[in-house]
Scaffold this active site. Sequence first.
Site, mmCIF file in Angstrom:
data_model
loop_
_atom_site.group_PDB
_atom_site.id
_atom_site.type_symbol
_atom_site.label_atom_id
_atom_site.label_comp_id
_atom_site.label_asym_id
_atom_site.label_seq_id
_atom_site.Cartn_x
_atom_site.Cartn_y
_atom_site.Cartn_z
ATOM 1 N N VAL D 77 -11.467 -13.734 5.640
ATOM 2 C CA VAL D 77 -11.739 -12.635 5.182
ATOM 3 C C VAL D 77 -10.492 -11.414 6.833
ATOM 4 O O VAL D 77 -11.386 -11.114 7.475
ATOM 5 C CB VAL D 77 -12.640 -12.508 5.374
ATOM 6 C CG1 VAL D 77 -12.793 -10.675 5.733
ATOM 7 C CG2 VAL D 77 -12.778 -12.889 3.902
ATOM 8 N N CYS D 78 -10.072 -11.037 6.826
ATOM 9 C CA CYS D 78 -9.172 -10.386 7.849
ATOM 10 C C CYS D 78 -10.514 -9.466 8.139
ATOM 11 O O CYS D 78 -10.871 -8.318 7.620
ATOM 12 C CB CYS D 78 -7.876 -9.088 7.427
ATOM 13 S SG CYS D 78 -7.604 -7.673 8.663
#
Lengths: 124, 124, 119, 119, 99, 99
Positions: D77-78
């Site tokens: 997940v960024c």
Amino acid sequence: MSEEGRTKKFMFVNRKAPYGTVYALESLEVVLITAAFDQDVSLAFLDDGVYQLRKGQQTKGIETKNFSPTYRALEGYDIEKLYVEKEAIEARGLSEEDLLVEVTVLDRQALGKLMDEQDVLLSF
Amino acid sequence: MSEEGRTKKFMFVNRKAPYGTVYALESLEVVLITAAFDQDVSLAFLDDGVYQLRKGQQTKGIETKNFSPTYRALEGYDIEKLYVEKEAIEARGLSEEDLLVEVTVLDRQALGKLMDEQDVLLSF
Amino acid sequence: MKFGILVNEGPYQHQASDSAYLFCKAALAAGHQVFRVFFYHDGVHNASRLTEPPQDDRNIVTRWSALAESHGVDLVVCVAAALRRGIKEENLAPGFRISGLGQLVEAGIQADRLVTFGD
Amino acid sequence: MKFGILVNEGPYQHQASDSAYLFCKAALAAGHQVFRVFFYHDGVHNASRLTEPPQDDRNIVTRWSALAESHGVDLVVCVAAALRRGIKEENLAPGFRISGLGQLVEAGIQADRLVTFGD
Amino acid sequence: MLHIVNKSPFTHSALDTCVQVGQQGGDLLLIEDAVYAAVAGTAVERLVRHALQRFRVFALSPDLEARGVAGQLIEGITLVDYTGFVELVTHNKTCQSWL
Amino acid sequence: MLHIVNKSPFTHSALDTCVQVGQQGGDLLLIEDAVYAAVAGTAVERLVRHALQRFRVFALSPDLEARGVAGQLIEGITLVDYTGFVELVTHNKTCQSWL
């Protein structure tokens, strides 16, 4: 920071207008990181994506950050391959003088040929 | 459940295809609640919204719930005013026999006239 | 006049939530009442108290909370849409409450105007 | 073959996340490796452990977690997109990890193919 | 009735549908990415001129300014700020967002 | 190169741009709401026939079935399932999602 010394040709295909959605802004963030990985980076602006480069953006009235100066800063990251779709700027009544940065204007088929030569295409 | 006994004309304007986005499904949920509030409910299907009513939807392959039977159930909630855009079904090669439920087909201007007569328009 | 507002998209991804907020502010400044803002679909993400935008960006969630605090705007998050997307009491920002779709219908009935912001 | 996957939209609102999941399942079944799934933009909402879809609907988040568990798929997940949208360690589902955009670039470099799912 | 359009006329059909469905004498407000429709000299100018024959047409100036296109509007389009947006909503009995 | 389109051709310009930019000999896969383009007898059939002159055109059958339109495809379009989708990606050196 290059990964195992490999260099790939990354092209970012930008087709959306700024501010209506966040894609243009968050795409730029990936562009900068990709350059930091010493990859061969180019940007293509098609369709409404050409509006990302429009001069004179003033975002105070929508209380949102104006990120258009970042396009001017790309040169400092050695990102100099910016391609703009000829048909897109024509349909929108724009000329190169309306754009924030120097670009290469190509027609759709020439852009398609360039896309075909990439290793990785990123589109948001 | 009527609110202070007031009845308003609510029209739901559905213009999006099912499954590609959730709007069609979550719009239906509002339709059912609005009927429970004893409001005067009608549904209009324009543009890709007409695909919501397409017969023969089989969603097993995309592992998503097929909510199209709900349109058949609307009659049981006394929701019987369903309008479909003539130009939309024609452009999509559809006829009334392709649709899950009985509808009134109206051209765009007639639909616009109906919209003008509403008290509340809901569009997702 | 009494306004109801419907927000169908989450913060940052689409401009909908920004437009809705600026509309509410202008309506309140003009002396109107914003009776309720109803958050539906991805709009429920506007209610997450865990968001932390960059320092130089606007904070969409706290802006809504401030509007509830200063003008008594009723910020309602649809419970069904919220459950599907992971918004619950435990990550709900101040000023928001979770309730049913009936609150949207009621807004449509009671408000003089219902304005929708989405994608 | 080694696949990288990019998911740009959250669960339920758009089909992107469903399509990406079914693509991964088919790739794994065909003997390919799914090296990494990177969640960007609203895609970060796929990682919320708080989602509770209706009983008769698919559970998109737990499906991803199961893919990480059974096939060792790296679900990233960024961090910047996640902070903006309220996804943090405290509401992160099993199998996901939060990291930088460099993980997406690295996936582009190391994978034989990068496939994007979005709106 | 107030019609609100927020999609780019170059990539979405929303403005086109709105113009064809909306009744003569209504108001049309362009916001967000739809404000590009208000600019003169583009491929969609004809559609907007058609809209001007049916509706009073408005464009939201903060959205035009954000996009750098506030200076070259099609004649007949009126600029409004958010206060004007609110007035348009109060002036019309209902509004439809062509999402 | 594989072109992936996921937008309805009736409301978005994505398929149109893809067909005009894509190079002769590429592959085109229609998924999600773009599968409506594969149906015969619609207003966009001409665009899809044009695409068939440039590309091999595929449509994702689970998406067609979900939408109730699996039975009436334009001649020349090949149906694939997710396994076929994966094969198309492996067969082409790169892919572009026309979002």
